[in-house]
Design a protein around this motif. Structure first.
Motif, PDB file in Angstrom:
ATOM      1  N   GLU A  75       1.256  -9.980   4.267  1.00  0.00           N
ATOM      2  CA  GLU A  75       1.493  -8.549   4.076  1.00  0.00           C
ATOM      3  C   GLU A  75       2.770  -8.071   4.775  1.00  0.00           C
ATOM      4  O   GLU A  75       3.094  -6.889   4.718  1.00  0.00           O
ATOM      5  CB  GLU A  75       0.264  -7.758   4.519  1.00  0.00           C
ATOM      6  N   ASN A  76       3.505  -8.999   5.406  1.00  0.00           N
ATOM      7  CA  ASN A  76       4.852  -8.681   5.872  1.00  0.00           C
ATOM      8  C   ASN A  76       5.867  -8.743   4.737  1.00  0.00           C
ATOM      9  O   ASN A  76       6.982  -8.218   4.872  1.00  0.00           O
ATOM     10  CB  ASN A  76       5.292  -9.662   6.970  1.00  0.00           C
ATOM     11  N   ILE A  77       5.532  -9.416   3.641  1.00  0.00           N
ATOM     12  CA  ILE A  77       6.438  -9.475   2.492  1.00  0.00           C
ATOM     13  C   ILE A  77       6.622  -8.055   1.972  1.00  0.00           C
ATOM     14  O   ILE A  77       5.653  -7.315   1.800  1.00  0.00           O
ATOM     15  CB  ILE A  77       5.857 -10.393   1.408  1.00  0.00           C
ATOM     16  N   PRO A  78       7.857  -7.624   1.719  1.00  0.00           N
ATOM     17  CA  PRO A  78       8.104  -6.209   1.393  1.00  0.00           C
ATOM     18  C   PRO A  78       7.204  -5.621   0.315  1.00  0.00           C
ATOM     19  O   PRO A  78       6.739  -4.495   0.453  1.00  0.00           O
ATOM     20  CB  PRO A  78       9.576  -6.212   0.972  1.00  0.00           C
ATOM     21  N   VAL A  79       6.924  -6.357  -0.759  1.00  0.00           N
ATOM     22  CA  VAL A  79       6.121  -5.778  -1.833  1.00  0.00           C
ATOM     23  C   VAL A  79       4.681  -5.511  -1.384  1.00  0.00           C
ATOM     24  O   VAL A  79       3.992  -4.656  -1.935  1.00  0.00           O
ATOM     25  CB  VAL A  79       6.124  -6.683  -3.075  1.00  0.00           C
ATOM     26  N   ASN A  80       4.225  -6.218  -0.359  1.00  0.00           N
ATOM     27  CA  ASN A  80       2.865  -6.039   0.142  1.00  0.00           C
ATOM     28  C   ASN A  80       2.800  -5.146   1.367  1.00  0.00           C
ATOM     29  O   ASN A  80       1.705  -4.819   1.834  1.00  0.00           O
ATOM     30  CB  ASN A  80       2.259  -7.406   0.496  1.00  0.00           C
ATOM     31  N   ARG A  81       3.947  -4.745   1.886  1.00  0.00           N
ATOM     32  CA  ARG A  81       3.990  -4.009   3.143  1.00  0.00           C
ATOM     33  C   ARG A  81       3.582  -2.554   2.947  1.00  0.00           C
ATOM     34  O   ARG A  81       4.086  -1.876   2.038  1.00  0.00           O
ATOM     35  CB  ARG A  81       5.413  -4.078   3.723  1.00  0.00           C
ATOM     36  N   PRO A  82       2.657  -2.035   3.754  1.00  0.00           N
ATOM     37  CA  PRO A  82       2.285  -0.623   3.647  1.00  0.00           C
ATOM     38  C   PRO A  82       3.461   0.290   3.984  1.00  0.00           C
ATOM     39  O   PRO A  82       4.394  -0.104   4.686  1.00  0.00           O
ATOM     40  CB  PRO A  82       1.163  -0.474   4.681  1.00  0.00           C
TER      41      PRO A  82
ATOM     42  N   GLU B 192      -0.651   6.932   2.223  1.00  0.00           N
ATOM     43  CA  GLU B 192      -0.251   7.282   3.592  1.00  0.00           C
ATOM     44  C   GLU B 192      -1.201   6.738   4.645  1.00  0.00           C
ATOM     45  O   GLU B 192      -0.899   6.750   5.844  1.00  0.00           O
ATOM     46  CB  GLU B 192      -0.148   8.802   3.725  1.00  0.00           C
ATOM     47  N   GLU B 193      -2.368   6.254   4.197  1.00  0.00           N
ATOM     48  CA  GLU B 193      -3.335   5.675   5.127  1.00  0.00           C
ATOM     49  C   GLU B 193      -3.461   4.162   4.956  1.00  0.00           C
ATOM     50  O   GLU B 193      -4.432   3.565   5.419  1.00  0.00           O
ATOM     51  CB  GLU B 193      -4.697   6.331   4.933  1.00  0.00           C
ATOM     52  N   GLY B 194      -2.486   3.551   4.318  1.00  0.00           N
ATOM     53  CA  GLY B 194      -2.529   2.118   4.095  1.00  0.00           C
ATOM     54  C   GLY B 194      -2.610   1.788   2.614  1.00  0.00           C
ATOM     55  O   GLY B 194      -2.778   2.667   1.763  1.00  0.00           O
ATOM     56  N   ASN B 195      -2.485   0.520   2.297  1.00  0.00           N
ATOM     57  CA  ASN B 195      -2.545   0.079   0.909  1.00  0.00           C
ATOM     58  C   ASN B 195      -3.987   0.047   0.423  1.00  0.00           C
ATOM     59  O   ASN B 195      -4.874  -0.464   1.104  1.00  0.00           O
ATOM     60  CB  ASN B 195      -1.941  -1.319   0.760  1.00  0.00           C
TER      61      ASN B 195
ATOM     62  N   ASN C  10      -8.309  -4.612   0.839  1.00  0.00           N
ATOM     63  CA  ASN C  10      -7.386  -3.522   1.171  1.00  0.00           C
ATOM     64  C   ASN C  10      -8.010  -2.203   0.728  1.00  0.00           C
ATOM     65  O   ASN C  10      -7.832  -1.762  -0.409  1.00  0.00           O
ATOM     66  CB  ASN C  10      -6.025  -3.732   0.492  1.00  0.00           C
ATOM     67  N   ALA C  11      -8.752  -1.588   1.629  1.00  0.00           N
ATOM     68  CA  ALA C  11      -9.409  -0.313   1.371  1.00  0.00           C
ATOM     69  C   ALA C  11      -8.878   0.718   2.357  1.00  0.00           C
ATOM     70  O   ALA C  11      -8.275   0.371   3.379  1.00  0.00           O
ATOM     71  CB  ALA C  11     -10.921  -0.449   1.502  1.00  0.00           C
ATOM     72  N   VAL C  12      -9.087   1.982   2.061  1.00  0.00           N
ATOM     73  CA  VAL C  12      -8.632   3.067   2.925  1.00  0.00           C
ATOM     74  C   VAL C  12      -9.826   3.975   3.221  1.00  0.00           C
ATOM     75  O   VAL C  12     -10.835   3.937   2.507  1.00  0.00           O
ATOM     76  CB  VAL C  12      -7.497   3.884   2.260  1.00  0.00           C
ATOM     77  N   PRO C  13      -9.750   4.791   4.288  1.00  0.00           N
ATOM     78  CA  PRO C  13     -10.870   5.679   4.614  1.00  0.00           C
ATOM     79  C   PRO C  13     -11.255   6.565   3.430  1.00  0.00           C
ATOM     80  O   PRO C  13     -10.413   7.226   2.838  1.00  0.00           O
ATOM     81  CB  PRO C  13     -10.325   6.506   5.781  1.00  0.00           C
ATOM     82  N   GLY C  14     -12.531   6.544   3.087  1.00  0.00           N
ATOM     83  CA  GLY C  14     -13.030   7.315   1.954  1.00  0.00           C
ATOM     84  C   GLY C  14     -13.368   6.468   0.755  1.00  0.00           C
ATOM     85  O   GLY C  14     -14.001   6.939  -0.194  1.00  0.00           O
ATOM     86  N   ILE C  15     -12.936   5.194   0.767  1.00  0.00           N
ATOM     87  CA  ILE C  15     -13.247   4.252  -0.308  1.00  0.00           C
ATOM     88  C   ILE C  15     -13.913   3.035   0.312  1.00  0.00           C
ATOM     89  O   ILE C  15     -13.369   2.434   1.245  1.00  0.00           O
ATOM     90  CB  ILE C  15     -11.994   3.831  -1.095  1.00  0.00           C
TER      91      ILE C  15
ATOM     92  N   PHE D  64      -6.124  -6.785 -14.431  1.00  0.00           N
ATOM     93  CA  PHE D  64      -5.567  -5.427 -14.366  1.00  0.00           C
ATOM     94  C   PHE D  64      -5.628  -5.018 -12.887  1.00  0.00           C
ATOM     95  O   PHE D  64      -6.570  -4.365 -12.446  1.00  0.00           O
ATOM     96  CB  PHE D  64      -6.422  -4.495 -15.231  1.00  0.00           C
ATOM     97  N   SER D  65      -4.641  -5.456 -12.103  1.00  0.00           N
ATOM     98  CA  SER D  65      -4.660  -5.258 -10.655  1.00  0.00           C
ATOM     99  C   SER D  65      -3.659  -4.199 -10.239  1.00  0.00           C
ATOM    100  O   SER D  65      -2.510  -4.191 -10.716  1.00  0.00           O
ATOM    101  CB  SER D  65      -4.350  -6.573  -9.934  1.00  0.00           C
ATOM    102  N   LEU D  66      -4.083  -3.321  -9.340  1.00  0.00           N
ATOM    103  CA  LEU D  66      -3.277  -2.178  -8.925  1.00  0.00           C
ATOM    104  C   LEU D  66      -3.187  -2.116  -7.409  1.00  0.00           C
ATOM    105  O   LEU D  66      -4.181  -2.320  -6.708  1.00  0.00           O
ATOM    106  CB  LEU D  66      -3.888  -0.878  -9.456  1.00  0.00           C
TER     107      LEU D  66
END
Length: 505
Positions: free
Chosen positions: A352-359, A120-123, A319-324, A113-115
């Protein structure tokens, strides 16, 4: 049929005059090596397949949104959780753990179950399962466990003996094994199952305060499961039952939804619990840390191209963002490395240049060259290292994470099975006691089915663990083995010499 307005070309853009016939000396052949069009098509076909995932190879996915219904700025500075009503686009990929890409959907197995949340601060990626626990608590055993789920090197067949041999010598697996062999071990599809972050993560707020957190995704569609015979029947009808269900439900506007909840533990509480709150084989009792409803996850858009957007989707807890942040959870610590490393191998250095992975936010780094480096815009070609004097991107101290507070600075290979806080039976006893008679009967039968062909000495070792959970657990499995005609138990006469609130709906 309307005529396509575009003419076919090669990958370099050259127009193609004839896509029906190879270039040859005459109509009977032979062919010419100078037929660059033929060479290009065959070469590309030879390279259409990329390595499948070592685990979670068979998967299904869709895009959607996460809508926040409760502000969490008290606990985290992550912008995805700040501001009631805020919506964040996301991608979900579900999967089975053990099967290859061609495996049938309706198999008894844990579901991934991956999400991926495009913030706005990254993936931000949350890599979880449809169960709140897992089979191991130390990542050193992960490759060994996965080997037991894959094919035997000599027979090239799945080995029940390997599975039960490992489990019977790894009592920390009992919690997950009991869930896997229960009704919820074979969901009819992914819309009718829960999801869990499983690991313990952390939140940290603007004041530098840290909180431990667990994520829950409770299905709004209700739970549906198949029995083993029903699953076998479905496999005979279609090997793609989950893909069909997810795809057509979204196409028909029946968008699946999950209620998003978090359990939050103050940082210092981790020193007070009777169990290890960072142990992946444990749940947090809901009575102690009640789930807080924070939002709704909805899937509402099917991928336009499965390979490009689901097969190439790369999820990683790194792939973490500030606050997590992370936690001392050993398996999580290892996955922070191993998931991203798997993607670099499978998809390329700059996956992560692949569009689905791109922030969706601007990206500024100094990683150079390598596979999949398709960056075309270099704001300042002189600023290709750091620090530099040419205006290149610099660090931002404002997003510095507070330090983890750890009690010990002793480094050793601690025996997790000798730690009193890692009792492998108590929580499973609570789970078993919550099952009604019908659920217990199906549990016993499912285990007996899964033990077919397993040597008696391995089964007996596993039965000792069941007896420590509850004597009825051992008795029920013994009777089911006798009833199933297991060769080692055919002469037996059947005589034998509350789920914790952390699992509640």
């Amino acid at each position: 049929m309307s005529k396509c307005p575009y003419h076919q070309t090669t990958t370099a853009g050259s127009p193609i005059a004839d896509n029906q016939n190879s270039l040859s000396v005459d109509s009977r052949g032979p062919l010419l090596l100078q037929d660059w069009q033929l060479i290009e098509k065959l070469a590309h076909q030879n390279r259409e397949r990329i390595p499948e995932r070592t685990v979670h190879a068979k998967g299904w996915g869709a895009f959607g949104t996460f809508k926040l219904t409760k502000d969490l700025s008290e606990y985290t500075r992550a912008k995805i959780f700040n501001g009631v009503g805020k919506e964040t686009k996301m991608l979900a990929r579900f999967s089975t753990v053990a099967g290859e890409m061609g495996a049938a959907d309706a198999e008894r197995d844990v579901r991934g179950f991956s999400l991926k949340f495009y913030t706005e601060e990254g993936n931000w990626d949350l890599v979880g399962n449809n169960t709140p626990v897992f089979f191991i608590r130390d990542p050193l055993k992960f490759p060994d466990f996965i080997h037991t789920q894959k094919r035997h090197p000599r027979t090239n067949l799945r080995s029940p003996t390997a599975m039960w041999d490992f489990w019977s010598q790894s009592p920390e697996s009992l919690h997950q094994v009991t869930i896997l062999m229960s009704d919820r071990g074979l969901p009819t599809d992914v819309r009718h199952m829960n999801g869990y972050g499983s690991h313990t993560y952390s939140f940290w707020n603007e004041n530098g305060e840290r909180f431990w957190v667990k994520f829950h995704f409770k299905t709004q569609q209700g739970h549906r499961h198949w029995t083993n015979p029903e699953g076998q029947q479905k496999v005979g009808e279609s090997r793609e039952t989950t893909q069909e269900d997810l795809y057509y439900s979204i196409e028909n506007g029946d968008y699946p939804k999950w209620t998003v909840q978090v359990q939050i533990m103050p940082e210092l509480d981790a020193e007070k619990t009777s169990y290890n709150p960072f142990d992946l084989t444990k749940v947090w009792p809901h009575a102690d840390y009640p789930p807080i409803e924070i939002g709704v996850l909805e899937l509402n858009h099917n991928p336009e191209n499965y390979f490009a957007q689901i097969e190439q989707a790369a999820f990683s807890p790194s792939n973490a963002v500030p606050g997590i942040g992370f936690s001392p959870d050993k398996v999580l610590q290892a996955r922070v490395f191993s998931y991203a490393d798997a993607h670099r191998y499978r998809l390329g250095t700059h996956y992560e240049n692949i569009p689905v992975n791109r922030p969706i936010c601007p990206v500024h780094h100094y990683h150079k060259d390598g596979q999949m480096n398709i960056q075309e815009h270099f704001p300042n070609p002189d600023a290709y290292y750091e620090p530099n004097s040419f205006g290149g991107p610099t660090q931002n101290p404002d997003v510095k994470e507070p330090p983890l507070k750890l009690n010990s600075n002793i480094v050793d290979r601690f025996n997790h099975r000798e730690d009193e806080g890692n009792n492998d039976y108590i929580q499973v006893t609570g789970l078993f006691n919550l099952f009604d008679d019908g659920e217990k009967s199906r549990l016993f039968s499912n285990i007996a089915d899964a033990m077919q062909g397993v040597p008696k000495e391995i089964i007996e070792r596993q039965l000792v663990h069941f007896s420590r959970i509850n004597p009825d657990y051992e008795t029920g499995v013994r009777k089911a083995l006798h009833a199933s005609g297991h060769s080692s138990y055919q002469q037996q006469d059947g005589h034998i010499t509350e789920q914790t609130d952390g699992h509640s709906e």
